[in-house]
Design an enzyme around this catalytic site. Sequence first.
Site, PDB file in Angstrom:
ATOM      1  N   HIS A 286       0.806  -1.221   0.000  1.00 54.23           N
ATOM      2  CA  HIS A 286       0.000   0.000   0.000  1.00 54.23           C
ATOM      3  C   HIS A 286       0.839   1.272   0.000  1.00 54.23           C
ATOM      4  O   HIS A 286       0.323   2.383  -0.130  1.00 54.23           O
ATOM      5  CB  HIS A 286      -0.933  -0.020   1.220  1.00 54.23           C
ATOM      6  CG  HIS A 286      -2.128   0.843   1.070  1.00 54.23           C
ATOM      7  ND1 HIS A 286      -2.410   1.879   1.934  1.00 54.23           N
ATOM      8  CD2 HIS A 286      -3.129   0.833   0.170  1.00 54.23           C
ATOM      9  CE1 HIS A 286      -3.530   2.472   1.561  1.00 54.23           C
ATOM     10  NE2 HIS A 286      -3.990   1.855   0.496  1.00 54.23           N
ATOM     11  N   LYS A 288       3.044   4.374  -1.081  1.00 55.82           N
ATOM     12  CA  LYS A 288       3.011   5.232  -2.273  1.00 55.82           C
ATOM     13  C   LYS A 288       4.209   6.179  -2.193  1.00 55.82           C
ATOM     14  O   LYS A 288       4.187   7.162  -1.454  1.00 55.82           O
ATOM     15  CB  LYS A 288       1.689   5.981  -2.345  1.00 55.82           C
ATOM     16  CG  LYS A 288       0.515   5.012  -2.543  1.00 55.82           C
ATOM     17  CD  LYS A 288      -0.819   5.641  -2.265  1.00 55.82           C
ATOM     18  CE  LYS A 288      -1.932   4.641  -2.552  1.00 55.82           C
ATOM     19  NZ  LYS A 288      -1.898   3.482  -1.633  1.00 55.82           N
ATOM     20  N   HIS A 518      -8.778  10.988  -0.147  1.00 54.71           N
ATOM     21  CA  HIS A 518      -8.043   9.730  -0.193  1.00 54.71           C
ATOM     22  C   HIS A 518      -6.747   9.886   0.608  1.00 54.71           C
ATOM     23  O   HIS A 518      -6.012   8.935   0.820  1.00 54.71           O
ATOM     24  CB  HIS A 518      -7.737   9.348  -1.645  1.00 54.71           C
ATOM     25  CG  HIS A 518      -7.236   7.950  -1.792  1.00 54.71           C
ATOM     26  ND1 HIS A 518      -5.905   7.644  -1.973  1.00 54.71           N
ATOM     27  CD2 HIS A 518      -7.878   6.761  -1.782  1.00 54.71           C
ATOM     28  CE1 HIS A 518      -5.746   6.337  -2.071  1.00 54.71           C
ATOM     29  NE2 HIS A 518      -6.926   5.779  -1.950  1.00 54.71           N
ATOM     30  N   LYS A 520      -4.535  10.411   4.011  1.00 56.79           N
ATOM     31  CA  LYS A 520      -4.634   9.876   5.367  1.00 56.79           C
ATOM     32  C   LYS A 520      -3.746  10.721   6.269  1.00 56.79           C
ATOM     33  O   LYS A 520      -2.555  10.892   5.986  1.00 56.79           O
ATOM     34  CB  LYS A 520      -4.172   8.422   5.447  1.00 56.79           C
ATOM     35  CG  LYS A 520      -5.058   7.438   4.699  1.00 56.79           C
ATOM     36  CD  LYS A 520      -4.641   7.299   3.275  1.00 56.79           C
ATOM     37  CE  LYS A 520      -5.422   6.206   2.582  1.00 56.79           C
ATOM     38  NZ  LYS A 520      -5.403   6.348   1.105  1.00 56.79           N
TER      39      LYS A 520
END
Length: 613
Positions: A286, A288, A518, A520
């Site tokens: 996950h 990025k 999107h 966090k």
Amino acid sequence: MSDGVSRIQSQHGKWTVSSSDEEDTEPVRGSQVWTHWRDGVSDSDETVIDEGELEALHFGLPEAFAETDKKLLPSAGPVPQGSSGNPIKTEATGLLGRPSPTSKQSRPSSELGWGVSSSDEETETKVEGWQVKEERVKEEYSVPRSKKQRLTELDHHYSVEKVQEPEVRAAEGMLDKWDVLAKAQTFGFYLTKVSGIPAENNACALHIKDILSPINGTITASAQFNYCFDIPWLMKQYPVEFRTKPLLIVHGEQRQAKIQLHEDAHPYPNVRLCQAKLEIAYGTHHTKMMLILYEEGFRVVIHTSNLIHDDWHQKTQGIWLSPLYPRLPEGIPEMAGESATSFKRDLIDYLASYRSVGLNEWIDHVKLHDLSSTSVYLIGSTPGRHQGNEKQKWGHFKLRKVLSGCTSSVASRESWPLIGQFSSIGSLGADETKWLCSEFKESLSTLGPDQRDLCSVKPARLHLVYPTVENVRTSLEGYPGGGSLPYAIDTAQKQPWLTSFLSKWSAELTGRSRALPHIKTYMRASPDFRELAWFLVTSANLSKAAWGTLEKNGFQLMIRSYELGVLYLPEAFGIGTGRFLVQRGQLPDCKTPEKPFPVPYDLPPQHYGSRVH
């Protein structure tokens, strides 16, 4: 949690709906038999067929699985209009229950949202079916072409798209775009550009093309770490002169999804693939991150966007852009150039955790550059059951360790509330004491070595920001935007207690109330929400898979997924008060002695209330 998307045809049109990495459902066992690999795409860690594929070759594929997979594979054709069943699917799985790259890639649709063109909007003939883009790519490159021909075609696409790019139109008195960005470079924190909002709200924002622009340096090689890739789209985000430079794709795909990624990369001889090892069930890659090597130096970019069109179009996303790191002089020890935040060592440890030969060259690049100008802390997660000193290096225990080392004193800090904001929610247990308000909150509440005792006397309040149904309905994307906010209904029904912590999404300050988040973020704010003790932007959603959960009476921390973020502490930026001021306007206030921190949404959070869902 994962944030992939699947395309579903229904009476509502084309929906882009995320899948989830819920750990409650057993993955499907079985595999499609693949008898060939596409040539021409090197993969640094993928030299043998894995055990699951060998098993399928020997024993075949059970009929039930084969029938299920026919519905999911691109070759099965479009899903018919008006199909029965729930029009919104929260989980779209490929072989072994993992989303395929074609199902995870969302496709822009002119029928949905505002239909505002973005910097990479493609002019396509509207054709029935959701696999048009994949078919087009295969057809376009069915005949081998030279690099020069391919570059010319890409150049044509780039120049057409450039006309459609939503530039920030300089109003009278507005600063030049790059001057504004220079003023925001204190923290290196940016939001992504959003199509369909006023230009002034994009003044300090970046698109992926801005990140990869020649103005930042002459790219010689790059590595892209992500969960979801649209490789043809990604290649067009690079300036023409950099599109043939070496590019490493670090992914977590397996089986059919991995094969599809190879297919997508096949037309680009400069692209290599590196598969992240996922040895614990339900884990995802996950993280990025971009690693960019220039003639002039080296840069790290940690962000929250998948490498697909929709994630850079009308969503609220976050980016940390590092300084340009210079190369160390010859003869200097390779571990020189360390920052006060130990960022260099932590980045090397994170890359080494992949145990991949394909990443060794990037570890060497990090070693050869001076990262001493870094002012943020790296907070990463990597799959495993971590014990001893390793437990302190990852997940929420790494956050706890860094926060416990804070030396700046904040009066009455035990009453400062905690805020978490995310785009996906996992299974957290039967009540708040199972994980959220025990080990996880204890890590977030830490601020100095004595914070644990203070928290036991007066625990901090916890606010969790997650969009409501009304937020989704009125968003730029409309209901389809909810596809990037997975929260499985069966999981929600098992933890109704969580609603009492939830707050709405609101971002009037940044003009992004209608751009679904999107991004966090996690932070600790003062009781009046005008100051921050710390701020974290990360890929990690609210899940045990992302942050880790204690096992064996606290002896080990079990983490399923790869995640990465950066933590901002005031003392690392030379702020002696031990707190950031919260930015109250669109642009930084140059009159204040301390530059305020640009929180991307409105404070204080607004609680759901009894009738909000």
